[in-house]
Every structure is written in structure tokens, then in C-alpha cells.
Motif scaffolding. Sequence first.
Motif, mmCIF file in Angstrom:
data_model
loop_
_atom_site.group_PDB
_atom_site.id
_atom_site.type_symbol
_atom_site.label_atom_id
_atom_site.label_comp_id
_atom_site.label_asym_id
_atom_site.label_seq_id
_atom_site.Cartn_x
_atom_site.Cartn_y
_atom_site.Cartn_z
ATOM 1 N N GLY A 127 0.811 -1.201 0.000
ATOM 2 C CA GLY A 127 0.000 0.000 0.000
ATOM 3 C C GLY A 127 0.841 1.245 0.000
ATOM 4 N N PRO A 128 0.201 2.410 -0.044
ATOM 5 C CA PRO A 128 0.937 3.685 -0.097
ATOM 6 C C PRO A 128 1.658 3.967 1.206
ATOM 7 C CG PRO A 128 -1.405 4.081 0.223
ATOM 8 C CD PRO A 128 -1.255 2.616 -0.028
ATOM 9 N N LYS A 129 2.570 4.923 1.149
ATOM 10 C CA LYS A 129 3.324 5.284 2.343
ATOM 11 C C LYS A 129 2.410 5.991 3.338
ATOM 12 C CE LYS A 129 4.992 9.641 0.360
ATOM 13 N NZ LYS A 129 6.172 10.439 -0.005
ATOM 14 N N GLY A 130 2.756 5.840 4.605
ATOM 15 C CA GLY A 130 2.048 6.577 5.642
ATOM 16 C C GLY A 130 0.802 5.926 6.179
ATOM 17 N N VAL A 131 0.518 4.668 5.793
ATOM 18 C CA VAL A 131 -0.705 4.033 6.294
ATOM 19 C C VAL A 131 -0.426 3.093 7.479
ATOM 20 C CG1 VAL A 131 -1.956 4.224 4.125
ATOM 21 C CG2 VAL A 131 -0.560 2.195 4.553
ATOM 22 N N GLY A 132 0.838 2.972 7.856
ATOM 23 C CA GLY A 132 1.167 2.185 9.047
ATOM 24 C C GLY A 132 1.615 0.771 8.783
ATOM 25 N N LYS A 133 2.110 0.487 7.579
ATOM 26 C CA LYS A 133 2.514 -0.887 7.258
ATOM 27 C C LYS A 133 3.643 -1.359 8.175
ATOM 28 C CE LYS A 133 3.534 -0.073 2.915
ATOM 29 N NZ LYS A 133 3.325 1.397 2.887
ATOM 30 N N THR B 213 7.828 -11.144 7.384
ATOM 31 C CA THR B 213 6.877 -10.131 6.947
ATOM 32 C C THR B 213 7.577 -9.221 5.946
ATOM 33 O OG1 THR B 213 7.453 -8.586 8.734
ATOM 34 C CG2 THR B 213 5.700 -10.175 9.186
ATOM 35 N N GLY B 214 6.784 -8.409 5.282
ATOM 36 C CA GLY B 214 7.373 -7.478 4.329
ATOM 37 C C GLY B 214 6.399 -6.369 3.984
ATOM 38 N N THR B 215 6.923 -5.280 3.499
ATOM 39 C CA THR B 215 6.108 -4.141 3.088
ATOM 40 C C THR B 215 6.567 -3.658 1.722
ATOM 41 O OG1 THR B 215 7.554 -2.475 4.104
ATOM 42 C CG2 THR B 215 5.832 -3.418 5.494
ATOM 43 N N TYR B 216 5.634 -3.104 0.976
ATOM 44 C CA TYR B 216 6.016 -2.473 -0.284
ATOM 45 C C TYR B 216 4.895 -1.572 -0.789
ATOM 46 C CZ TYR B 216 3.258 -6.127 -2.720
ATOM 47 O OH TYR B 216 2.256 -6.966 -3.157
ATOM 48 N N ASN B 217 5.298 -0.610 -1.613
ATOM 49 C CA ASN B 217 4.370 0.310 -2.257
ATOM 50 C C ASN B 217 4.370 -0.005 -3.747
ATOM 51 O OD1 ASN B 217 2.972 2.440 -3.393
ATOM 52 N ND2 ASN B 217 3.945 4.014 -2.148
ATOM 53 N N PRO B 218 3.279 -0.566 -4.280
ATOM 54 C CA PRO B 218 3.258 -0.945 -5.700
ATOM 55 C C PRO B 218 3.414 0.235 -6.643
ATOM 56 C CG PRO B 218 1.410 -1.936 -4.495
ATOM 57 C CD PRO B 218 2.019 -0.902 -3.592
ATOM 58 N N GLU B 219 3.178 1.449 -6.153
ATOM 59 C CA GLU B 219 3.210 2.628 -7.015
ATOM 60 C C GLU B 219 4.587 3.279 -7.106
ATOM 61 O OE1 GLU B 219 0.578 3.252 -8.787
ATOM 62 O OE2 GLU B 219 -0.478 1.624 -7.758
ATOM 63 N N GLU C 188 -9.066 17.270 2.273
ATOM 64 C CA GLU C 188 -9.265 17.338 0.830
ATOM 65 C C GLU C 188 -7.932 17.554 0.119
ATOM 66 O OE1 GLU C 188 -11.818 19.847 -2.542
ATOM 67 O OE2 GLU C 188 -11.868 20.447 -0.426
ATOM 68 N N PHE C 189 -7.095 18.428 0.687
ATOM 69 C CA PHE C 189 -5.776 18.664 0.117
ATOM 70 C C PHE C 189 -4.942 17.387 0.105
ATOM 71 C CE2 PHE C 189 -1.274 19.601 0.887
ATOM 72 C CZ PHE C 189 -0.961 20.322 -0.254
ATOM 73 N N CYS C 190 -4.974 16.655 1.218
ATOM 74 C CA CYS C 190 -4.217 15.396 1.316
ATOM 75 C C CYS C 190 -4.693 14.395 0.268
ATOM 76 C CB CYS C 190 -4.365 14.796 2.704
ATOM 77 S SG CYS C 190 -3.535 15.734 4.015
ATOM 78 N N SER C 191 -6.001 14.297 0.121
ATOM 79 C CA SER C 191 -6.574 13.342 -0.830
ATOM 80 C C SER C 191 -6.149 13.658 -2.254
ATOM 81 C CB SER C 191 -8.097 13.362 -0.713
ATOM 82 O OG SER C 191 -8.676 12.506 -1.656
ATOM 83 N N LYS C 192 -6.105 14.942 -2.615
ATOM 84 C CA LYS C 192 -5.783 15.327 -3.988
ATOM 85 C C LYS C 192 -4.298 15.220 -4.298
ATOM 86 C CE LYS C 192 -9.708 18.418 -4.751
ATOM 87 N NZ LYS C 192 -10.137 19.818 -5.029
ATOM 88 N N THR C 193 -3.462 15.311 -3.283
ATOM 89 C CA THR C 193 -2.010 15.329 -3.525
ATOM 90 C C THR C 193 -1.337 13.979 -3.311
ATOM 91 O OG1 THR C 193 -1.616 16.079 -1.238
ATOM 92 C CG2 THR C 193 -1.795 17.767 -2.955
ATOM 93 N N ARG C 194 -2.010 13.029 -2.708
ATOM 94 C CA ARG C 194 -1.367 11.753 -2.383
ATOM 95 C C ARG C 194 -0.828 11.044 -3.622
ATOM 96 N NH1 ARG C 194 -5.667 10.097 2.288
ATOM 97 N NH2 ARG C 194 -4.389 10.752 4.055
ATOM 98 N N ASN C 195 -1.584 11.024 -4.680
ATOM 99 C CA ASN C 195 -1.149 10.324 -5.880
ATOM 100 C C ASN C 195 -0.032 11.043 -6.624
ATOM 101 O OD1 ASN C 195 -3.011 8.296 -5.454
ATOM 102 N ND2 ASN C 195 -4.595 9.304 -6.666
ATOM 103 N N GLN C 196 0.273 12.268 -6.165
ATOM 104 C CA GLN C 196 1.338 13.044 -6.821
ATOM 105 C C GLN C 196 2.639 12.973 -6.048
ATOM 106 O OE1 GLN C 196 -0.139 17.041 -7.376
ATOM 107 N NE2 GLN C 196 -2.172 16.308 -7.961
ATOM 108 N N MET C 197 2.629 12.310 -4.873
ATOM 109 C CA MET C 197 3.812 12.298 -3.995
ATOM 110 C C MET C 197 4.684 11.084 -4.280
ATOM 111 S SD MET C 197 1.853 13.503 -0.506
ATOM 112 C CE MET C 197 3.327 13.566 0.488
#
Length: 223
Positions: A41-47, A156-162, A214-223
Motif C-alpha cells: 500500500g501507499p506510504k504513511g498508512v502504518g505498514k 513479513t514485508g512491506t512495499y508500495n506498488p506505485e 481534501e488537500f491530502c486526498s488530492k495530492t497523495r497520488n502526486q507524492m
Amino acid sequence: MFIRLPADEFVPKHNLNFYDSLNLLKIIEKCAFKKNLFLAGPKGVGKSTSIYKYAADNKIPLVSCPCSDETRVSNLLGQFIVDSSNQTPFVLGPLAIAIDVANEVGSAILNLEEVNALSSGKQTILHSISDFRKSVELPEAMTVLRLKEGKKLWITGTYNPEYPGTFPLTEALTSRFRVLQVGYPDPSVEKKILLKEVKPKFQEDSKFLDQLLEFCSKTRNQM
């Protein structure tokens, strides 16, 4: 001669302020030492934090293995070094450390950070430690480290597919793991987290918090 840090150095000692909005700890507790687990999953979600939290709460040694496109085989398994007394001990890498620590104290966790940064060739090195063999071959030291009977090792392992510049995980590797897709929590849950964490002067400014989310939601895919 093999060398590594003492086993108790791998037991997390920090008291984390972890808001488990996705109930990851319940999933981790169900999978622990039963089925290897990848959190994607994306960064910052607690993986990584959720795995660290589980290890800390249960006082289990956690060996972290950070992966990148510059990771070499020796970074995973270990290598000989020349020390100040001109001796040449073999410094264990994280895969070997995890087995060695589990054999010493009874159980350990090996967490592969950003595992999809490893090429398919390097991913094969993880096969033997993550399946029924629970072992790693150390060609330079001409030995094989194996998990002893009655000892427990959880991978265990973690990764961000994006993330750019990463590699697809091979079917051979993922077949040895349960893969759990992790996303951002619902906006209403995120707002509760903010209300708990932000300074009091912002807690009554609902419009400001909504705009921040709203700002976080719109910018997450750009980070």
C-alpha cells in the motif's frame, strides 16, 4: 566466526503512538508465526509501524531488512570483514541474523522493507527462508543456517506498488506469503485522528480540517 548484535538489541524498545485506524494489529496477530505476510500500500498508512508495534508489545526481536535497488546479496546474507586485529569474522546479514536470533531466544520476526525494490534474481534468495526449509545458504562462509526444531521465525514485508523503479514480485515469492492490500482510512476516520492529534485551537475549526483532508486526498497520488 559469525558476529552480530546481541539478540536483545533487536527487541523494539520504543513506545509507539500508533493509531490503528485500519485494524492492522488484529490481522497481524492472526497471521503471526502462521503465514508469512506482505503488506502492500501507499506510504504513511502504518505498514511497517504496525509490525513494529506488534513486536514491541510482545517483546519479540524484529530484524529489519531495508531493500533498495542498490541492495547486494552480501547486504542480505552477510560478508567477511577485516577487523582492527586483522581477524576476518563473517558479519551476518539480516536474513541470517533472523534465523540465528530465533535459534537463540526462541522466536524472531524478519521484516523486508520495500521488498519490491529487489530484482527478480535477488527475490529468489528469499525463497528458502520463507518456505518449509526456513534456512539460508551462506556460500562465502560455506555453511547453511537453519531454524532449529521448536524455534519460530515469521517473515513479513512491506512495499508500495506505485513506487517508480521497483520490480514486480514473482509468483514464486508471493506464493509463500499472504498479500494484504492496505489503503488510506476513510476520511471520517482520518478526521477523528486529526481531532485527536492537532492542537486544541484547530479542533473547533471543522472547515479547516475538511480542507486539509481534501488537500491530502488530492495530492497523495502526486507524492
